[in-house]
Scaffold this active site. Structure first.
Site, PDB file in Angstrom:
ATOM      1  CG  ASP A  60      -2.055  -0.973   1.137  1.00 15.47           C
ATOM      2  OD1 ASP A  60      -2.952  -0.735   0.318  1.00 15.47           O
ATOM      3  OD2 ASP A  60      -2.036  -1.995   1.855  1.00 15.47           O
ATOM      4  CD  GLU A  65      -3.906  12.138   2.461  1.00 15.30           C
ATOM      5  OE1 GLU A  65      -4.120  13.299   2.084  1.00 15.30           O
ATOM      6  OE2 GLU A  65      -4.773  11.253   2.423  1.00 15.30           O
ATOM      7  CG  ASP A  66      -2.754   6.820   4.743  1.00 14.57           C
ATOM      8  OD1 ASP A  66      -3.513   7.711   5.158  1.00 14.57           O
ATOM      9  OD2 ASP A  66      -3.066   6.021   3.851  1.00 14.57           O
ATOM     10  NE  ARG A 131      -6.232   1.000   8.484  1.00 12.83           N
ATOM     11  CZ  ARG A 131      -5.947   1.060   7.189  1.00 12.83           C
ATOM     12  NH1 ARG A 131      -5.119   1.975   6.742  1.00 12.83           N
ATOM     13  NH2 ARG A 131      -6.475   0.201   6.351  1.00 12.83           N
ATOM     14  CG  HIS A 161      -7.955   7.231   6.190  1.00  5.62           C
ATOM     15  ND1 HIS A 161      -7.451   6.534   5.126  1.00  5.62           N
ATOM     16  CD2 HIS A 161      -7.207   6.882   7.259  1.00  5.62           C
ATOM     17  CE1 HIS A 161      -6.432   5.779   5.528  1.00  5.62           C
ATOM     18  NE2 HIS A 161      -6.269   5.976   6.820  1.00  5.62           N
ATOM     19  CB  CYS A 248      -4.583   8.084  -0.529  1.00  5.62           C
ATOM     20  SG  CYS A 248      -6.317   8.144  -0.161  1.00  5.62           S
TER      21      CYS A 248
HETATM   22  C1  CIR Z   1      -5.199   1.252   3.225  1.00 10.82           C
HETATM   23  O1  CIR Z   1      -6.178   0.557   3.542  1.00 10.82           O
HETATM   24  O2  CIR Z   1      -4.425   1.720   4.047  1.00 10.82           O
HETATM   25  C2  CIR Z   1      -4.948   1.496   1.746  1.00 10.82           C
HETATM   26  N1  CIR Z   1      -5.385   0.382   0.988  1.00 10.82           N
HETATM   27  C3  CIR Z   1      -5.658   2.747   1.309  1.00 10.82           C
HETATM   28  C4  CIR Z   1      -5.170   3.983   1.984  1.00 10.82           C
HETATM   29  C5  CIR Z   1      -5.907   5.202   1.577  1.00 10.82           C
HETATM   30  N2  CIR Z   1      -5.311   6.349   2.130  1.00 10.82           N
HETATM   31  C6  CIR Z   1      -5.959   7.447   2.481  1.00 10.82           C
HETATM   32  O3  CIR Z   1      -7.187   7.470   2.451  1.00 10.82           O
HETATM   33  N3  CIR Z   1      -5.244   8.445   2.927  1.00 10.82           N
END
Ligand code: CIR
Length: 253
Positions: A60, A65-66, A131, A161, A248
């Site tokens: 991922d 962004e995460d 998360r 999120h 993201c």
């Molecule tokens: C996740 O579940 O972490 C990734 N498949 C998707 C992350 C999406 N990120 C975001 O909304 N900032």
């Protein structure tokens, strides 16, 4: 104004990323083309884009962004809440050393994903989600205050999120969907309510007067254009299969 953005190329392992089964697996070649177009769209808004290489060990990791929240004064490294993603923060911290003197970190037992943070000027909304936990949000807001910013938490019930359902377009304009529509925290914004059948399009990004919108959501696109923004459509169908949207896929600063 933003002057820079950071993205990470998706790896072949993205087909093993976290996502709802019913949407199917992403097509890697198609995802690469969509990622190319995303980079071009960012460049069109006037930012310099740093393109990091794919990290196959983290399926991922294109969802950069995460891993961090970037402000004018400080880069805050997140402690991503999904176990398979947590290690993504380490290479991102190294990258950010090239751009920031001040780097702070949210640490165990706090967890936080950047997708849960929405910046509105000097104020930050922090989603409490599967998360991001209360301790992560507490540490995050403590760091913000050290640098003259402030923030508040927003408990989430359904969304992955915070920015799955919200996008701040500057000038008090807020795209808003689902569980957030009636939340009193957002009552003073000029709310642009995203219809249920276009809920994925609540995740747009404001970039220097342009708004990047996902391809295929005409009502949302028109509502944004009616506010006077120039939109740039980007197809994100393959990232959507992993619950990922436009915001993201980059860090903007
Ligand atoms: C996740 O579940 O972490 C990734 N498949 C998707 C992350 C999406 N990120 C975001 O909304 N900032």
């Amino acid at each position: 104004m933003f002057t820079k953005a950071i993205v990470r190329r998706p790896g072949k392992s993205m087909i093993h990323g976290i996502g709802p089964e019913h949407l199917g697996k992403p097509d890697y070649e198609k995802a690469l083309k969509q990622h190319d177009a995303y980079i071009e769209a960012l460049k069109k808004t006037g930012v310099e884009v740093t393109i990091l290489e794919a990290l196959e060990e983290f399926p991922d990791s294109c969802f950069v962004e995460d891993t961090a929240v970037l402000t004018k004064k400080v880069a805050i490294i997140c402690n991503p809440g999904a176990e398979s993603r947590n290690g993504e923060k380490i290479p991102m911290k190294e990258t950010l050393k090239d751009f920031y003197e001040n780097i702070e970190e949210v640490k165990e037992p706090g967890t936080i994903d950047g997708g849960d943070v929405m910046m509105v000027g000097d104020f930050f909304y922090v989603g409490l989600s599967a998360r991001t936990n209360e301790e992560g949000a507490r540490q995050f807001i403590e760091i913000l205050r050290k640098y003259g910013y402030d923030g508040t938490v927003v408990p989430l019930k359904e969304m992955l999120h915070l920015k799955t359902g919200l996008a701040y377009l500057e000038n008090n304009n807020l795209l808003i969907s689902g569980e957030f529509i009636e939340n009193p925290l957002f009552k003073d914004f000029n709310k642009i309510i995203i219809p249920e059948d276009e809920s994925y399009a609540a995740n747009c990004i404001w970039m220097n007067g342009y708004v990047l919108v996902p391809a295929g959501y005409p009502k949302t696109k028109k509502a944004i254009e009616d506010l006077g923004y120039e939109t740039i459509e980007v197809d994100t169908s393959e990232f959507r299969k992993l619950d990922g949207g436009l915001s993201c896929l980059s860090l903007r600063f």
